[in-house]
Design an enzyme around this catalytic site. Structure first.
Site, short mmCIF file in Angstrom:
data_model
loop_
_atom_site.label_atom_id
_atom_site.label_comp_id
_atom_site.label_asym_id
_atom_site.label_seq_id
_atom_site.Cartn_x
_atom_site.Cartn_y
_atom_site.Cartn_z
N PHE A 124 -10.75 -4.74 32.91
CA PHE A 124 -11.07 -3.34 31.91
C PHE A 124 -11.87 -3.66 31.25
CE2 PHE A 124 -5.99 -3.45 31.35
CZ PHE A 124 -5.75 -2.30 32.36
N CYS A 135 -15.91 -4.60 32.62
CA CYS A 135 -16.56 -5.70 32.95
C CYS A 135 -18.14 -4.43 32.53
CB CYS A 135 -16.89 -5.46 34.11
SG CYS A 135 -18.78 -5.44 35.36
#
Lengths: 417, 424
Positions: free
Chosen positions: A136, A138
């Site tokens: 959740f 990058c």
């Protein structure tokens, strides 16, 4: 014989021979790399994030932060998730599990809709992964439905966690972004959605440097650059803070934590464990030095356990949490003025400069003898102790209680390296 | 098998720092308060400040610090006995080893050249002319300081090339010719004029010079080689160090090849002779009358000579030079213990046992000391002749390049105050 302790640990019901794992990144993105890492001694792999979206990468994609000629203090990357097809990645996971059945495989995935998360969860479960990690966080993914912005959106975190968890029998980890004020909210949302563990932190949004000739931040991609993820030793303090926040949050009691962020040495590893992590993930250290760094992590933790009389990681996981309190709860009744060992002092005068320019003008300087002397103005801030380049020359002296405060034994740090 | 350094005669032996390794070395610096290294530089080159500039990524600022204090900063970076000056004072020694200040200074002056920096500027023109006699370090430093202040300066040099000991003495492995040329080039850019091949006292009298200029500075070197009164001293193949080194440098080493060379002495000049002989192919031995510990040579030079494979024999005093057909064929010495005897085969014997001033024939009125050095008033470098000043080796008997730079600067200021005082 070299000392080797039992470093095995159960994480999410899966047995790891040691807590050291590759984190989802280029260091674990194909079969040969993973095989080499596992043979080098890594306890498990978090495979490079698989998505329906296939990355099309830029060149170059990294930058580093140096400190006085010491490279790689911090590392920035612009890489996205895997640039290989889902099929190729799944085959790779299968082959690793076949040849290394006792090494846990954590499949990192990222979708852009509940449907994609479900699909990916099913596929990696089928391929033989032991655990799924939802990425959740990058910062280089640019859409609102993928990337670190997702990790700050409670609704999306809950929804995607649910979609993933419901599509698999495997335990699910939610990997958190540090690009927010409080990590507890999204973490709780992930658990509510069905995730069983939180991993933290992903990279910190950053601009590491600006090329002063090209007037462009780095890396320079055809004269342009973008904000990217910062990692490595420089972010360990931020990571440790978030790990402690997670571990101390009442509503997350019992939720297992995987620690990520600047782990290079056994000592870094122990610090994460002491603050409550039970699994550890590494990339930047490997990017700089290679998989072999795990050898000294395993050996170093073993020697630490031997020194402390610990027989299992469980003996000390979270052991530093009870001593982490609010700044308002700290004992403010005493000070620990420093003492200077004038014989061992080499006379550089750095303590004098820092004390004068940045503290309390509590060090007098004898220019003839080139020696500092502590005066009664010392408040015990220990700036000088941290500036002094010679080990052991400046140390805490006798504890002094402030006027009207009750004297009692206090615990202070006396060992400095 | 041991490793021997095969450093060629014409190539600089010490490797330079790269920007990265320079930063690593600068990062070792403790950035002392009132840095003792800076207090230890005779020329005020201020390593504490220029290393701090390297550390804070300001190499151009570092170059300014060096160049403004020391017009021969690039030369001193290479030839200074740093182990007895800045590096001896370095606080880091208390932890492990001193910062390599000389090498960092070389890095900065190399960068200065790469950047094409012109740090020293000619001052607003002043209507006074000064002649500097000699073009070694002391004259160059004096001339540069005067030119920077706006004075017109002419340097008179008896040899065909300027630079004195830099050009005709110090070996290329320590000080490449290009470095000397660059430093002199900077001084020329300040407007200093060089008259080469002009010997004062022969081509032009000191009196004539005095009448043409508002002040005269004598920056003479010690070019009289000392030779002991020994049997065989007139044989072909016997040299004084100054003659040997200047012939070697003049010919690029081509004319001085020998099979076996013996060097007498324990100072830096002896080390320079030994490395020259060794680099030119001779089996080389240094014979010194005292011990290594007593030897005045810079430790780095001794190490370099040792690394080349030169042999050392201590506590022997020369007694006789053996000859055949008018040429040297051997060398004999007696142990200072009164018993030991030494006999070496040799076709070259080089005496590096100190230099003397050439007979100073400038003027009968120029007062000399007992040691035949120029006598000055220590406060203002003035000689017995009005308007004539002096400093450097011919005054102090021979010291370091950095000392010459320091003296050249103070002499320049003394000359300026003489000239401005006179103007009142």
């Amino acid at each position: 014989m070299a000392l080797k302790k039992d470093l095995s640990i159960n994480y999410l019901g899966v047995k790891f021979e040691n807590p050291f794992c590759l984190s989802s990144s280029p260091v674990g993105s194909d079969y040969d790399m993973c095989a080499k890492a596992l043979e080098a001694g890594w306890g498990g792999i978090v495979f490079k994030t698989i998505g329906i979206f296939i990355a099309d990468e830029v060149s170059p994609r990294f930058d580093i932060v140096n400190k006085e000629g010491h490279p790689f203090v911090g590392f920035k990357n612009l890489e996205q998730i895997s640039d290989k097809s889902v099929e190729a990645n799944l085959k790779c996971i299968e082959k690793i599990k076949k040849n290394f059945p006792h090494k846990p495989m954590i499949a990192s995935v990222m979708g852009s809709s509940p449907e994609e998360w479900k699909q990916l969860a099913e596929m990696v479960t089928q391929a033989g992964a032991d655990i799924i990690e939802c990425n959740f966080s990058c910062p280089q993914m640019t859409s609102h439905t993928m990337g670190s912005d997702v990790g700050t959106n409670l609704e999306l975190v809950r929804e995607y966690s649910r979609a993933t968890s419901q599509a698999t029998k495997l335990p699910v980890i939610a990997k958190m972004t540090p690009n927010l004020t409080n990590i507890e909210g999204p973490a709780l949302a992930a658990i509510e959605g069905g995730a069983k563990s939180i991993s933290a932190i992903n990279t910190v949004k950053s601009i590491t440097s600006v090329d002063t000739d090209l007037f462009c931040s780095v890396p320079v991609v055809d004269g342009k650059s973008a904000i990217g993820g910062y990692s490595g030793a420089a972010i360990k303090p931020i990571a440790l803070r978030f790990i402690a926040n997670l571990a101390q949050y009442d509503k997350l009691k019992g939720v297992e934590i995987s620690g990520i962020g600047g782990i290079e040495t056994w000592r870094d590893a122990v610090e994460f464990l002491l603050l409550g992590a039970r699994n550890l993930q590494v990339t930047t250290g490997i990017m700089q030095y290679g998989y072999r760094i795990v050898e000294d992590m395993i050996s170093g933790v073993s020697h630490y356990m031997d020194e402390k009389g610990f027989n299992s990681l469980e003996d000390f996981i979270g052991k530093a949490l009870t001593n982490l309190t609010g700044a308002d709860n700290l004992n403010r009744d005493y000070k620990a003025p420093v003492k200077i060992n004038a014989e061992a002092c080499i006379g550089c005068g750095r303590c004098y400069i820092s004390c004068y320019d940045a503290a309390h003008q509590a060090i007098d300087w004898d220019g003839e003898k080139r020696r500092p002397a502590v005066s009664d103005r010392c408040v015990g801030c220990h700036l000088c102790l941290n500036v002094c380049p010679v080990q052991g020359v400046i140390l805490p002296g006798e504890i002094e209680f402030k006027e009207g405060r009750t004297k009692r034994p206090v615990t202070i740090k006396t060992k400095y390296e | 098998m041991s490793t021997v350094n095969k450093a060629p005669y014409l190539e600089e032996a010490v490797q330079p720092f790269t920007p990265r390794t320079a930063m690593e070395e600068a990062a070792r610096c403790l950035l002392c308060h009132e840095p003792p290294c800076s207090d230890s530089c005779p020329a005020g080159t201020n390593p504490g400040k220029f290393i701090r500039s390297i550390r804070f990524r300001n190499v151009k600022g570092a170059a300014e610090t060096i160049r403004e204090a020391n017009v021969l900063g690039g030369v001193c970076a290479r030839v200074c006995p740093t182990d007895k000056l800045c590096e001896e004072a370095c606080s880091r020694t208390g932890i492990d080893r001193p910062i390599e200040i000389g090498r960092l200074q070389r890095f900065v002056t190399d960068q200065e050249k790469i950047f094409g920096m012109e740090i020293l500027k000619k001052g607003p023109a002043k209507n006074k002319k000064i002649a500097c006699v000699g073009s070694g370090p002391v004259s160059l430093a004096c001339a540069a300081a005067l030119a920077a202040a706006g004075y017109q300066v002419v340097i008179y040099e008896q040899k065909p090339e300027p630079g004195g000991v830099l050009t005709y003495g110090i070996i290329p492995s320590r000080l490449p010719k290009e470095v000397v040329e660059q430093e002199i080039g900077r001084i020329k850019k300040l407007g200093v004029e060089f008259k080469l091949g002009a010997k004062i006292g022969r081509d032009l009298s000191l009196e004539a010079l005095k009448s043409q200029f508002d002040a005269v500075f004598l920056g003479l070197g010690l070019w009289g080689g000392k030779l002991p009164a020994l049997e065989g001293i007139d044989l072909k193949g016997v040299y004084s160090a100054v003659d040997y080194l200047s012939q070697a440098k003049d010919s690029g080493g081509r004319e001085l090849a020998a099979e076996r060379a013996v060097i007498i002495g324990g100072g830096d000049v002896a080390m320079d002779c030994a490395s020259t002989a060794k680099q030119l192919g001779a089996k080389t031995t240094i014979v010194y009358r005292r011990t290594l510990e007593d030897a005045p040579a810079n430790a780095a030079e001794v190490k370099f000579v040792q690394s080349l494979g030169v042999g050392f024999i201590f506590q022997f005093t020369p007694s006789k030079i053996l000859g055949k057909d008018g040429k040297v064929c051997g060398f004999e010495a007696k142990g200072t213990d009164g018993e030991s005897e030494l006999r070496l085969k040799a076709d070259q014997v080089i005496f590096a046992i100190g230099q003397a001033p050439e007979e100073i024939l400038l003027s009968e009125k120029l007062e000399l000391t007992d040691k035949k050095l120029i006598k000055i008033n220590d406060e203002n470098h003035s000689t017995s002749l009005k308007g004539v000043f002096a400093a450097g080796d011919a005054v102090n008997g021979g010291k370091t390049v950095v000392q010459a730079v320091a003296e050249g600067k103070t002499a320049a200021f003394a000359i300026m105050s003489y000239l401005t005082g006179e103007a009142k």
